[in-house]
Write a protein that holds these residues in place. Structure first.
Motif, mmCIF file in Angstrom:
data_model
loop_
_atom_site.group_PDB
_atom_site.id
_atom_site.type_symbol
_atom_site.label_atom_id
_atom_site.label_comp_id
_atom_site.label_asym_id
_atom_site.label_seq_id
_atom_site.Cartn_x
_atom_site.Cartn_y
_atom_site.Cartn_z
ATOM 1 N N GLU A 333 7.300 62.692 23.466
ATOM 2 C CA GLU A 333 8.160 61.493 23.205
ATOM 3 C C GLU A 333 9.499 62.239 22.831
ATOM 4 O O GLU A 333 9.554 63.302 22.387
ATOM 5 C CB GLU A 333 7.563 60.470 22.341
ATOM 6 N N THR A 334 10.620 61.498 22.668
ATOM 7 C CA THR A 334 11.898 61.968 22.088
ATOM 8 C C THR A 334 12.057 61.082 20.778
ATOM 9 O O THR A 334 11.660 59.942 20.670
ATOM 10 C CB THR A 334 12.926 61.819 23.092
ATOM 11 N N MET A 335 12.968 61.403 19.944
ATOM 12 C CA MET A 335 13.546 61.038 18.760
ATOM 13 C C MET A 335 14.647 61.503 18.230
ATOM 14 O O MET A 335 15.200 62.443 18.724
ATOM 15 C CB MET A 335 12.444 60.987 17.650
ATOM 16 N N PRO A 336 15.303 60.876 17.028
ATOM 17 C CA PRO A 336 16.506 61.523 16.673
ATOM 18 C C PRO A 336 16.040 62.944 16.022
ATOM 19 O O PRO A 336 15.207 63.025 15.352
ATOM 20 C CB PRO A 336 16.969 60.465 15.482
ATOM 21 N N SER A 343 8.768 63.846 11.475
ATOM 22 C CA SER A 343 7.485 63.793 10.756
ATOM 23 C C SER A 343 6.801 62.805 10.770
ATOM 24 O O SER A 343 5.578 62.727 10.969
ATOM 25 C CB SER A 343 7.899 63.893 9.046
ATOM 26 N N THR A 344 7.362 61.261 11.158
ATOM 27 C CA THR A 344 6.569 60.293 11.405
ATOM 28 C C THR A 344 5.758 60.614 12.733
ATOM 29 O O THR A 344 4.602 60.359 12.790
ATOM 30 C CB THR A 344 7.630 58.977 11.519
ATOM 31 N N ALA A 345 6.452 61.181 13.845
ATOM 32 C CA ALA A 345 5.699 61.573 14.990
ATOM 33 C C ALA A 345 4.637 62.624 14.771
ATOM 34 O O ALA A 345 3.551 62.211 15.452
ATOM 35 C CB ALA A 345 6.721 61.714 16.184
ATOM 36 N N LEU A 346 4.815 63.473 14.210
ATOM 37 C CA LEU A 346 4.171 64.642 14.066
ATOM 38 C C LEU A 346 2.784 64.073 13.293
ATOM 39 O O LEU A 346 1.471 64.364 13.710
ATOM 40 C CB LEU A 346 4.417 65.662 13.256
ATOM 41 N N LYS A 347 2.733 63.300 12.238
ATOM 42 C CA LYS A 347 1.562 62.633 11.517
ATOM 43 C C LYS A 347 0.978 61.709 12.392
ATOM 44 O O LYS A 347 -0.276 61.702 12.779
ATOM 45 C CB LYS A 347 2.229 61.635 10.446
ATOM 46 N N LYS A 371 10.991 71.101 6.233
ATOM 47 C CA LYS A 371 11.488 69.794 5.926
ATOM 48 C C LYS A 371 10.339 68.941 6.446
ATOM 49 O O LYS A 371 10.450 67.855 6.494
ATOM 50 C CB LYS A 371 12.888 69.588 6.520
ATOM 51 N N LEU A 372 9.415 69.604 7.294
ATOM 52 C CA LEU A 372 8.451 68.752 8.444
ATOM 53 C C LEU A 372 7.169 68.675 7.521
ATOM 54 O O LEU A 372 6.720 69.512 6.860
ATOM 55 C CB LEU A 372 8.292 69.254 9.743
ATOM 56 N N THR A 373 6.443 67.363 7.861
ATOM 57 C CA THR A 373 5.090 67.145 7.396
ATOM 58 C C THR A 373 4.267 67.851 8.560
ATOM 59 O O THR A 373 4.360 67.199 9.659
ATOM 60 C CB THR A 373 4.831 65.795 7.003
ATOM 61 N N ALA A 393 15.607 65.286 19.394
ATOM 62 C CA ALA A 393 14.041 66.295 19.162
ATOM 63 C C ALA A 393 13.216 65.587 20.308
ATOM 64 O O ALA A 393 13.104 64.559 20.455
ATOM 65 C CB ALA A 393 13.730 65.969 17.793
ATOM 66 N N ILE A 394 12.600 66.781 20.978
ATOM 67 C CA ILE A 394 11.749 66.285 22.024
ATOM 68 C C ILE A 394 10.332 66.815 21.717
ATOM 69 O O ILE A 394 10.205 68.118 21.577
ATOM 70 C CB ILE A 394 12.306 67.010 23.463
ATOM 71 N N LEU A 395 9.312 66.007 21.643
ATOM 72 C CA LEU A 395 7.971 66.612 21.227
ATOM 73 C C LEU A 395 7.360 66.871 22.767
ATOM 74 O O LEU A 395 7.307 65.802 23.484
ATOM 75 C CB LEU A 395 7.466 65.580 20.435
ATOM 76 N N ALA A 396 6.823 67.781 22.844
ATOM 77 C CA ALA A 396 6.318 68.358 24.030
ATOM 78 C C ALA A 396 4.903 69.354 24.004
ATOM 79 O O ALA A 396 4.752 69.502 23.006
ATOM 80 C CB ALA A 396 7.225 68.941 24.820
ATOM 81 N N ASP A 397 4.410 69.407 25.364
ATOM 82 C CA ASP A 397 3.095 70.352 25.233
ATOM 83 C C ASP A 397 3.740 71.322 26.211
ATOM 84 O O ASP A 397 3.922 70.945 27.507
ATOM 85 C CB ASP A 397 1.905 69.490 25.624
ATOM 86 N N ARG A 398 3.060 72.540 25.877
ATOM 87 C CA ARG A 398 3.298 73.660 26.960
ATOM 88 C C ARG A 398 2.518 73.338 28.559
ATOM 89 O O ARG A 398 1.420 73.011 28.137
ATOM 90 C CB ARG A 398 2.826 75.094 26.423
#
Length: 403
Positions: A333-336, A343-347, A371-373, A393-398
């Motif tokens: 997913e992507t986010m600002p 941190s919300t996405a990581l949680k 700064k991240l949880t 910010a792009i959350l991804a998997d290798r």
């Protein structure tokens, strides 16, 4: 290392003490070894040489593997020396082009010359610095008559060298201030031998010239092959090949080495980039050698990908393809690009282990991480990038690397 230290070291007792001193990896190890050897009554010159060499051998293992344990170094020489696995590929190219001998003009501590002699080439190794030439002679001594080391300038050695069709030239111009210890990089105008002279030689004789990977591309000879080399993710050098050492129709090349495997991309010129497209299911980060060689467009076409931004070296696609020339990531997913949203996405994904990559944004990944949880047993990659005028910010998997 000064000549007085080298003389103290190059004795049976000195070399035996070097072999016995053991690993000296840290500054604390250095201090302890110096104190121990001075207390044992050894001379200051010998202690300085032995401890300095033991420390350099520890650092050299990354470039020379087990061979480092019997070599000698200067700090400046080790910094510029070619990794043995890369040097072996230089030797292979010279042999494959039909040459049986090579003159290494500016051999340093002998890193490339080791590979040349190991490949069966007859080597003349020349260095303008007396201490460095003596160290190269020690490192090449196991090869006997197959390697001759001379204390001389590259220019004088070349001018007095008899013509020989079976001999290639190799040059690694000194890119640091003179000396054996702390040195600094110099501009291309101050290389030794000079680049004007080296390029002139390359126009007359089949030559390989090793340069730093960030060398000005506009200053490269138009009629030679320029090959950027990366090893295990780091771009380590640029080699300009001329004459019979340059491949027909190749002017740009990216050689990517991972462990013992290598992959190469070649082209007659810089590749045209693919158009920008919206972020798709996959994001690809081209290897640094591909970026330096400006062959991103060719890689993009092989992956059915486009540019994420015209100024940023990220590619994107919807096809589940990868290659040895990129690191690929499946987008979650992507986010600002702000810590709260991330941190919300990581949680939500239970991510406790996070790799952070960035391109086109002024961010210190180590400081940003604080700064991240991060909680959970999952892992992911966070890619911070600029797309147009947006920071995302792009959350991804290798994706597993292509073999």
């Amino acid at each position: 290392m000064e000549m007085s230290e080298l003389r103290a070291l190059l004795t049976p007792a000195g070399l035996e003490l070097l072999d016995a001193v053991g690993t000296v990896g840290s500054s604390v190890d250095v201090a302890r070894a110096v104190s121990r050897l001075r207390a044992a009554g050894h001379s200051p010159d010998l202690v300085s040489a032995v401890v300095g060499q033991a420390h350099l051998r520890s650092k050299a293992a990354a470039k020379f593997g087990p061979f480092a344990g019997r070599m000698l170094f200067t700090r400046a020489g080790l910094e510029q020396a070619t990794r043995l696995g890369v040097a072996a590929r230089h030797a292979q190219r010279i042999r494959s082009a039909g040459f049986t001998a090579v003159a290494d003009l500016g051999c340093g501590i002998g890193g490339d010359a080791l590979a040349f002699t190991g490949a069966g080439l007859d080597v003349l190794a020349v260095d303008a610095d007396e201490v460095t030439a003596a160290i190269a002679a020690y490192n090449l001594a196991p090869f006997g008559d197959g390697a001759v080391v001379r204390h001389d300038t590259a220019e004088d050695a070349f001018e007095t060298m008899p013509a020989a069709d079976d001999r290639a030239i190799w040059m690694d111009p000194a890119r640091r201030t003179s000396g054996h210890g702390e040195t600094r990089r110099v501009s291309a105008d101050d290389y030794s031998p000079s680049l004007d002279w080296a390029f002139d030689v390359a126009r007359r004789v089949s030559t390989g010239i090793k340069l730093g990977p960030a060398h000005d591309r506009d200053a490269l000879p138009a009629d030679a092959e320029s090959q950027w080399v990366s090893a295990d993710g780091s771009v380590v050098e640029l080699v300009v090949w001329s004459g019979a050492l340059a491949r027909e129709g190749v002017r740009r090349a990216a050689l990517v080495i991972r462990d013992d495997r290598s992959h190469e991309l070649t082209a007659p010129a810089d590749a045209v980039d693919e158009p920008v497209r919206e972020l798709g299911a996959f994001l690809h980060e081209p290897d640094g050698a591909v970026i330096r060689a400006r062959l991103i467009g060719d890689v993009a076409r092989s992956l059915d990908a486009g540019m994420l931004d015209e100024h940023i070296a990220y590619l994107t696609s919807d096809s589940a393809l990868t290659s040895p020339f990129v690191q690929s990531f499946r987008v979650r997913e992507t986010m600002p690009a702000n810590p709260k949203a991330i941190s919300t996405a990581l949680k939500a994904h239970g991510i406790g282990r996070l790799e952070i990559k960035k391109r086109g944004v002024d961010v210190d990944p180590a400081a940003f991480r604080k700064k991240l949880t991060l909680r959970g047993d999952q892992e992911a990659t966070l890619i911070l990038a600029r797309i147009g005028d947006r920071r995302v910010a792009i959350l991804a998997d290798r994706v597993s690397a292509a073999s």
